[in-house]
Write a protein that holds these residues in place. Structure first.
Motif, PDB file in Angstrom:
ATOM      1  N   LEU A  14      42.835  80.157   6.184  1.00  0.00           N
ATOM      2  CA  LEU A  14      43.569  81.416   6.083  1.00  0.00           C
ATOM      3  C   LEU A  14      43.513  81.992   4.671  1.00  0.00           C
ATOM      4  CD1 LEU A  14      45.403  83.350   7.690  1.00  0.00           C
ATOM      5  CD2 LEU A  14      47.339  82.007   6.904  1.00  0.00           C
ATOM      6  N   ALA A  15      43.394  81.121   3.685  1.00  0.00           N
ATOM      7  CA  ALA A  15      43.331  81.566   2.297  1.00  0.00           C
ATOM      8  C   ALA A  15      41.940  82.021   1.889  1.00  0.00           C
ATOM      9  CB  ALA A  15      43.787  80.439   1.369  1.00  0.00           C
ATOM     10  N   VAL A  16      40.899  81.597   2.592  1.00  0.00           N
ATOM     11  CA  VAL A  16      39.538  81.861   2.129  1.00  0.00           C
ATOM     12  C   VAL A  16      38.722  82.721   3.095  1.00  0.00           C
ATOM     13  CG1 VAL A  16      37.377  80.741   1.486  1.00  0.00           C
ATOM     14  CG2 VAL A  16      39.529  79.773   0.737  1.00  0.00           C
ATOM     15  N   VAL A  17      38.748  82.419   4.380  1.00  0.00           N
ATOM     16  CA  VAL A  17      37.848  83.054   5.340  1.00  0.00           C
ATOM     17  C   VAL A  17      38.040  84.570   5.462  1.00  0.00           C
ATOM     18  CG1 VAL A  17      37.162  83.098   7.774  1.00  0.00           C
ATOM     19  CG2 VAL A  17      37.449  80.919   6.599  1.00  0.00           C
ATOM     20  N   PRO A  18      39.272  85.101   5.526  1.00  0.00           N
ATOM     21  CA  PRO A  18      39.383  86.562   5.608  1.00  0.00           C
ATOM     22  C   PRO A  18      38.775  87.280   4.401  1.00  0.00           C
ATOM     23  CG  PRO A  18      41.448  85.557   6.250  1.00  0.00           C
ATOM     24  CD  PRO A  18      40.587  84.466   5.688  1.00  0.00           C
ATOM     25  N   GLY A  19      38.905  86.701   3.228  1.00  0.00           N
ATOM     26  CA  GLY A  19      38.293  87.299   2.040  1.00  0.00           C
ATOM     27  C   GLY A  19      36.778  87.302   2.132  1.00  0.00           C
ATOM     28  N   TRP A  20      36.209  86.197   2.613  1.00  0.00           N
ATOM     29  CA  TRP A  20      34.754  86.146   2.803  1.00  0.00           C
ATOM     30  C   TRP A  20      34.308  87.200   3.800  1.00  0.00           C
ATOM     31  CZ3 TRP A  20      34.114  80.176   3.600  1.00  0.00           C
ATOM     32  CH2 TRP A  20      34.105  79.544   2.362  1.00  0.00           C
ATOM     33  N   THR A  21      35.031  87.316   4.899  1.00  0.00           N
ATOM     34  CA  THR A  21      34.659  88.264   5.942  1.00  0.00           C
ATOM     35  C   THR A  21      34.746  89.698   5.437  1.00  0.00           C
ATOM     36  OG1 THR A  21      35.495  86.705   7.591  1.00  0.00           O
ATOM     37  CG2 THR A  21      35.140  88.969   8.309  1.00  0.00           C
ATOM     38  N   LEU A  22      35.863  90.045   4.823  1.00  0.00           N
ATOM     39  CA  LEU A  22      36.020  91.401   4.302  1.00  0.00           C
ATOM     40  C   LEU A  22      34.998  91.695   3.200  1.00  0.00           C
ATOM     41  CD1 LEU A  22      39.910  91.649   4.126  1.00  0.00           C
ATOM     42  CD2 LEU A  22      38.389  92.789   5.744  1.00  0.00           C
ATOM     43  N   GLY A  23      34.727  90.707   2.367  1.00  0.00           N
ATOM     44  CA  GLY A  23      33.733  90.883   1.320  1.00  0.00           C
ATOM     45  C   GLY A  23      32.343  91.121   1.881  1.00  0.00           C
ATOM     46  N   ASP A  24      31.962  90.352   2.895  1.00  0.00           N
ATOM     47  CA  ASP A  24      30.649  90.543   3.521  1.00  0.00           C
ATOM     48  C   ASP A  24      30.543  91.922   4.173  1.00  0.00           C
ATOM     49  OD1 ASP A  24      29.651  88.108   2.758  1.00  0.00           O
ATOM     50  OD2 ASP A  24      30.112  87.112   4.670  1.00  0.00           O
ATOM     51  N   LEU A  25      31.605  92.343   4.846  1.00  0.00           N
ATOM     52  CA  LEU A  25      31.589  93.666   5.468  1.00  0.00           C
ATOM     53  C   LEU A  25      31.458  94.766   4.421  1.00  0.00           C
ATOM     54  CD1 LEU A  25      34.352  93.236   8.212  1.00  0.00           C
ATOM     55  CD2 LEU A  25      31.874  93.390   8.550  1.00  0.00           C
ATOM     56  N   ALA A  26      32.172  94.618   3.317  1.00  0.00           N
ATOM     57  CA  ALA A  26      32.094  95.623   2.250  1.00  0.00           C
ATOM     58  C   ALA A  26      30.704  95.636   1.612  1.00  0.00           C
ATOM     59  CB  ALA A  26      33.152  95.345   1.191  1.00  0.00           C
ATOM     60  N   GLU A  27      30.100  94.458   1.440  1.00  0.00           N
ATOM     61  CA  GLU A  27      28.751  94.412   0.857  1.00  0.00           C
ATOM     62  C   GLU A  27      27.727  95.053   1.775  1.00  0.00           C
ATOM     63  OE1 GLU A  27      25.385  91.281  -0.769  1.00  0.00           O
ATOM     64  OE2 GLU A  27      27.278  90.510   0.017  1.00  0.00           O
ATOM     65  N   HIS A  28      27.829  94.789   3.074  1.00  0.00           N
ATOM     66  CA  HIS A  28      26.885  95.387   4.014  1.00  0.00           C
ATOM     67  C   HIS A  28      27.074  96.893   4.103  1.00  0.00           C
ATOM     68  CE1 HIS A  28      25.084  91.680   5.219  1.00  0.00           C
ATOM     69  NE2 HIS A  28      26.216  91.175   5.691  1.00  0.00           N
ATOM     70  N   ALA A  29      28.313  97.365   3.961  1.00  0.00           N
ATOM     71  CA  ALA A  29      28.570  98.800   4.047  1.00  0.00           C
ATOM     72  C   ALA A  29      28.133  99.551   2.790  1.00  0.00           C
ATOM     73  CB  ALA A  29      30.053  99.056   4.303  1.00  0.00           C
ATOM     74  N   THR A  30      28.265  98.911   1.620  1.00  0.00           N
ATOM     75  CA  THR A  30      27.971  99.609   0.365  1.00  0.00           C
ATOM     76  C   THR A  30      26.690  99.139  -0.309  1.00  0.00           C
ATOM     77  OG1 THR A  30      29.277  98.033  -0.935  1.00  0.00           O
ATOM     78  CG2 THR A  30      30.433  99.974  -0.081  1.00  0.00           C
ATOM     79  N   GLY A  31      26.262  97.911  -0.023  1.00  0.00           N
ATOM     80  CA  GLY A  31      25.094  97.364  -0.698  1.00  0.00           C
ATOM     81  C   GLY A  31      25.397  96.815  -2.079  1.00  0.00           C
ATOM     82  N   CYS A  41      37.360  87.016  -4.124  1.00  0.00           N
ATOM     83  CA  CYS A  41      38.218  86.390  -5.138  1.00  0.00           C
ATOM     84  C   CYS A  41      39.616  87.008  -5.153  1.00  0.00           C
ATOM     85  CB  CYS A  41      37.565  86.500  -6.507  1.00  0.00           C
ATOM     86  SG  CYS A  41      36.039  85.551  -6.612  1.00  0.00           S
ATOM     87  N   GLY A  42      39.711  88.293  -4.915  1.00  0.00           N
ATOM     88  CA  GLY A  42      41.023  88.946  -4.863  1.00  0.00           C
ATOM     89  C   GLY A  42      41.867  88.422  -3.713  1.00  0.00           C
ATOM     90  N   TRP A  43      41.244  88.240  -2.544  1.00  0.00           N
ATOM     91  CA  TRP A  43      41.982  87.698  -1.392  1.00  0.00           C
ATOM     92  C   TRP A  43      42.466  86.279  -1.679  1.00  0.00           C
ATOM     93  CZ3 TRP A  43      43.685  89.727   3.139  1.00  0.00           C
ATOM     94  CH2 TRP A  43      44.193  88.821   4.063  1.00  0.00           C
ATOM     95  N   CYS A  44      41.599  85.478  -2.274  1.00  0.00           N
ATOM     96  CA  CYS A  44      41.978  84.102  -2.602  1.00  0.00           C
ATOM     97  C   CYS A  44      43.119  84.097  -3.625  1.00  0.00           C
ATOM     98  CB  CYS A  44      40.773  83.338  -3.129  1.00  0.00           C
ATOM     99  SG  CYS A  44      41.071  81.581  -3.315  1.00  0.00           S
ATOM    100  N   GLY A  45      43.083  85.007  -4.602  1.00  0.00           N
ATOM    101  CA  GLY A  45      44.162  85.111  -5.578  1.00  0.00           C
ATOM    102  C   GLY A  45      45.480  85.486  -4.927  1.00  0.00           C
ATOM    103  N   LEU A  46      45.439  86.389  -3.944  1.00  0.00           N
ATOM    104  CA  LEU A  46      46.666  86.747  -3.212  1.00  0.00           C
ATOM    105  C   LEU A  46      47.198  85.564  -2.414  1.00  0.00           C
ATOM    106  CD1 LEU A  46      45.810  90.318  -1.897  1.00  0.00           C
ATOM    107  CD2 LEU A  46      47.485  89.707  -3.649  1.00  0.00           C
ATOM    108  N   ALA A  47      46.302  84.810  -1.794  1.00  0.00           N
ATOM    109  CA  ALA A  47      46.730  83.630  -1.031  1.00  0.00           C
ATOM    110  C   ALA A  47      47.360  82.587  -1.946  1.00  0.00           C
ATOM    111  CB  ALA A  47      45.546  83.029  -0.275  1.00  0.00           C
ATOM    112  N   VAL A  48      46.758  82.355  -3.104  1.00  0.00           N
ATOM    113  CA  VAL A  48      47.319  81.391  -4.054  1.00  0.00           C
ATOM    114  C   VAL A  48      48.680  81.864  -4.537  1.00  0.00           C
ATOM    115  CG1 VAL A  48      47.016  80.406  -6.363  1.00  0.00           C
ATOM    116  CG2 VAL A  48      45.126  80.379  -4.746  1.00  0.00           C
ATOM    117  N   ALA A  49      48.821  83.152  -4.820  1.00  0.00           N
ATOM    118  CA  ALA A  49      50.114  83.684  -5.254  1.00  0.00           C
ATOM    119  C   ALA A  49      51.168  83.541  -4.155  1.00  0.00           C
ATOM    120  CB  ALA A  49      49.975  85.142  -5.661  1.00  0.00           C
ATOM    121  N   GLY A  50      50.761  83.639  -2.904  1.00  0.00           N
ATOM    122  CA  GLY A  50      51.701  83.467  -1.791  1.00  0.00           C
ATOM    123  C   GLY A  50      52.078  82.024  -1.543  1.00  0.00           C
TER     124      GLY A  50
END
Length: 129
Positions: A14-31, A41-50
């Motif tokens: 829960l702390a890592v996979v959503p960030g990977w997924t969103l990051g991959d989608l953003a990379e494919h959309a923008t290049g 890394c931002g998602w993981c930082g939010l999970a650690v803070a939580g």
């Protein structure tokens, strides 16, 4: 796999996979590969803070959770601590010591941190003129 190990693995996912997924989608959309790293890394930082306050870390340690690779390590440590919370064997921070208690009997060697509960809010307990 025990139930606690499964819970720790789920919390880590829960702390890592959503960030990977969103990051991959953003990379494919923008290049932009850098955007993938920023989101991951931002998602993981939010999970650690939580996860941090319940595991004797500070919420500001979420900044350390946003560091690539170290953040994943920190998310793993905090996930394991959350899964083992009833059997807390790590020492509390200095600012937690006033509400910490060393357990005896069957749970000797473990700590319990009492939660703050009060019938009246702090503002109502102050004396006013």
């Amino acid at each position: 796999m025990t139930a606690r190990a499964g819970l720790a693995a789920g919390l880590f996912a829960l702390a890592v996979v959503p960030g990977w997924t969103l990051g991959d989608l953003a990379e494919h959309a923008t290049g932009w590969p850098a955007l993938d790293w920023l989101i991951t890394c931002g998602w993981c930082g939010l999970a650690v803070a939580g996860y941090a306050p319940g595991t004797s870390y500070r919420a500001r340690d979420g900044l350390a959770g946003a560091i690539p690779l170290y953040g994943w390590y920190l998310a793993g440590v905090l996930s394991w601590r959350l899964a083992l919370l009833p059997y807390r064997d790590w020492e509390p921070r200095r600012d937690e010591l006033w509400r910490a208690r060393w357990l005896t009997g069957d749970l000797v060697g473990h700590w319990r941190i009492e939660q703050l509960t009060s019938a009246r809010p702090l503002a109502a307990s102050r004396r006013t003129r």
